[in-house]
Design an enzyme around this catalytic site. Structure first.
Site, PDB file in Angstrom:
ATOM      1  N   ASN A  11       2.685  -0.566  -1.851  1.00 27.28           N
ATOM      2  CA  ASN A  11       2.346   0.836  -1.636  1.00 27.28           C
ATOM      3  C   ASN A  11       3.646   1.632  -1.687  1.00 27.28           C
ATOM      4  OD1 ASN A  11       1.516   3.317  -0.720  1.00 27.28           O
ATOM      5  ND2 ASN A  11       1.011   2.649   1.357  1.00 27.28           N
ATOM      6  N   TRP A  12       3.847   2.314  -2.795  1.00 27.94           N
ATOM      7  CA  TRP A  12       5.121   3.023  -2.985  1.00 27.94           C
ATOM      8  C   TRP A  12       5.141   4.368  -2.257  1.00 27.94           C
ATOM      9  CZ3 TRP A  12       6.139   2.049  -8.982  1.00 27.94           C
ATOM     10  CH2 TRP A  12       6.256   0.664  -9.190  1.00 27.94           C
ATOM     11  N   LYS A  13       4.031   4.742  -1.682  1.00 26.13           N
ATOM     12  CA  LYS A  13       3.908   6.000  -0.927  1.00 26.13           C
ATOM     13  C   LYS A  13       4.461   7.171  -1.747  1.00 26.13           C
ATOM     14  CE  LYS A  13       4.110   3.335   3.289  1.00 26.13           C
ATOM     15  NZ  LYS A  13       4.324   3.322   4.711  1.00 26.13           N
ATOM     16  N   HIS A  97      -5.521   4.625   4.661  1.00 27.34           N
ATOM     17  CA  HIS A  97      -4.210   4.226   5.188  1.00 27.34           C
ATOM     18  C   HIS A  97      -3.941   5.000   6.478  1.00 27.34           C
ATOM     19  CE1 HIS A  97       0.137   3.775   5.517  1.00 27.34           C
ATOM     20  NE2 HIS A  97       0.002   2.701   4.757  1.00 27.34           N
ATOM     21  N   GLU A  99      -1.445   6.481   7.536  1.00 27.19           N
ATOM     22  CA  GLU A  99      -0.758   7.773   7.345  1.00 27.19           C
ATOM     23  C   GLU A  99      -1.762   8.845   6.940  1.00 27.19           C
ATOM     24  OE1 GLU A  99       2.283   6.350   4.691  1.00 27.19           O
ATOM     25  OE2 GLU A  99       3.153   5.231   6.360  1.00 27.19           O
ATOM     26  N   GLU A 169      -3.569  -3.345   9.230  1.00 28.26           N
ATOM     27  CA  GLU A 169      -2.229  -2.794   9.387  1.00 28.26           C
ATOM     28  C   GLU A 169      -2.089  -2.190  10.780  1.00 28.26           C
ATOM     29  OE1 GLU A 169      -0.428  -1.869   5.329  1.00 28.26           O
ATOM     30  OE2 GLU A 169      -1.492  -0.087   5.945  1.00 28.26           O
ATOM     31  N   GLY A 175       6.316   0.549   8.902  1.00 28.52           N
ATOM     32  CA  GLY A 175       7.579   1.269   8.705  1.00 28.52           C
ATOM     33  C   GLY A 175       8.489   1.259   9.917  1.00 28.52           C
ATOM     34  N   SER A 215       5.563  -3.858   8.044  1.00 30.68           N
ATOM     35  CA  SER A 215       6.916  -4.429   8.045  1.00 30.68           C
ATOM     36  C   SER A 215       6.944  -5.874   7.536  1.00 30.68           C
ATOM     37  CB  SER A 215       7.546  -4.324   9.436  1.00 30.68           C
ATOM     38  OG  SER A 215       7.678  -2.963   9.801  1.00 30.68           O
ATOM     39  N   GLY A 236       4.861  -1.836   2.184  1.00 31.37           N
ATOM     40  CA  GLY A 236       5.444  -0.507   1.995  1.00 31.37           C
ATOM     41  C   GLY A 236       6.908  -0.623   1.600  1.00 31.37           C
ATOM     42  N   GLY A 237       7.785  -0.530   2.584  1.00 39.82           N
ATOM     43  CA  GLY A 237       9.233  -0.485   2.339  1.00 39.82           C
ATOM     44  C   GLY A 237       9.741  -1.572   1.397  1.00 39.82           C
TER      45      GLY A 237
HETATM   46  C1  PEP Z   1       2.181   0.368   4.581  1.00 40.97           C
HETATM   47  O1  PEP Z   1       2.505   1.539   4.586  1.00 40.97           O
HETATM   48  O2  PEP Z   1       1.083   0.026   4.149  1.00 40.97           O
HETATM   49  C2  PEP Z   1       3.146  -0.613   5.082  1.00 40.97           C
HETATM   50  C3  PEP Z   1       2.719  -1.786   5.407  1.00 40.97           C
HETATM   51  O3  PEP Z   1       4.456  -0.168   5.209  1.00 40.97           O
HETATM   52  P1  PEP Z   1       5.721  -1.074   5.636  1.00 40.97           P
HETATM   53  O4  PEP Z   1       5.635  -2.365   4.871  1.00 40.97           O
HETATM   54  O5  PEP Z   1       6.907  -0.259   5.269  1.00 40.97           O
HETATM   55  O6  PEP Z   1       5.598  -1.304   7.116  1.00 40.97           O
END
Ligand code: PEP
Length: 255
Positions: A11-13, A97, A99, A169, A175, A215, A236-237
């Site tokens: 997920n490149w957001k 998600h 967010e 999640e 994040g 994470s 994500g990251g």
């Molecule tokens: C996400 O936003 O779906 C996610 C899991 O982010 P991160 O891996 O950065 O925690």
């Protein structure tokens, strides 16, 4: 031993211009474009979907979007529909998600409408669920997740359910660098699979992939991915850079 193939979705957001997204997609294609051991999905921002689709053409990496509107067209300024995504060769879409829930007020009924619309248009929804830190501390994790799963999937037919992907999640792990322990994650994943069994029958529940997100990194992935009901990751990251994403794919292939 599970027969579910592992799935790693990036997920490149709201990161990367179209040009930067193509550069990352090219690096991924060069390394894993034909590696069939794990299913791979990348979810760039809308503005990069078309150019990344071209880059992925001929590889096994699939294209996902990060959101969509439930209606196919109409007066919804700023929104993007399932047929529009399909026309860009998108196969998956992240829905609900945290967010979107926290920052844009997305509710379970809205996630439900989007999920039904995605399935109707042959997109595979990656439906995100998960508790906040306050909810975990109040021991309501399972109750919260149950409500999100049941409301989010209301009306999904048994025949379509195997096309669903669920992402567990925990909001407190997204994040933040804080990762759920493998026991904490497995407990919730097993609980979700049980719920899916009640909603769709056990054989169908056994086919639905449940991803962990929060994470996940190359260092913690092997232990998480070794859990019986963890079928991959929503990343994500660590998906924003080829090296860490490729290491996660390798961890999934080895698990
Ligand atoms: C996400 O936003 O779906 C996610 C899991 O982010 P991160 O891996 O950065 O925690």
């Amino acid at each position: 031993m599970s027969t579910r193939k592992k799935l790693i979705a990036g997920n490149w957001k709201m990161n990367k211009t179209a040009a930067d997204a193509v550069t990352l997609a090219q690096e991924l294609v060069a390394a894993v474009g034909r590696q069939p051991a794990v299913d791979v999905v990348v979810c760039p921002p809308f503005t990069a979907l078309e150019s990344v689709a071209r880059t992925l053409d001929g590889s096994l990496i699939k294209l996902g979007a990060q959101n969509m509107h439930a209606e196919p067209s109409g007066a919804f300024t700023g929104e993007v529909s399932a047929p529009m995504l399909r026309a860009l060769f998108v196969t998956h879409v992240i829905l609900g998600h945290s967010e979107r829930r926290q920052l844009f007020g997305e509710t379970d009924p809205a996630v439900n409408l989007k999920t039904l619309a995605a399935l109707k248009h042959q997109l595979r929804p990656i439906v995100c669920v998960g508790e906040t830190l306050a909810e975990r501390e109040a021991a309501s994790t399972l109750k919260v997740v149950q409500a999100q799963v049941e409301r989010g999937l209301e009306g999904v037919g048994k025949d379509h359910a195997a096309n669903l992907v669920i992402a567990y999640e925990p909001v407190w792990a997204i994040g933040t660098g804080k990762v759920a322990t493998s026991e904490q994650a497995q407990e919730v994943h097993a609980f979700i699979r049980g719920l899916l069994g009640k909603l769709f029958t056990d054989p169908v529940a056994q086919r639905i992939r449940i991803l962990y997100g929060g994470s996940m990194k190359p260092a913690n992935a092997p232990e998480l991915l070794a859990q019986k009901d963890i079928d991959g990751g929503l990343i994500g990251g660590a998906s924003l850079e080829a090296r860490s994403f490729l290491d996660l794919l390798a961890a999934a292939a080895a698990s």
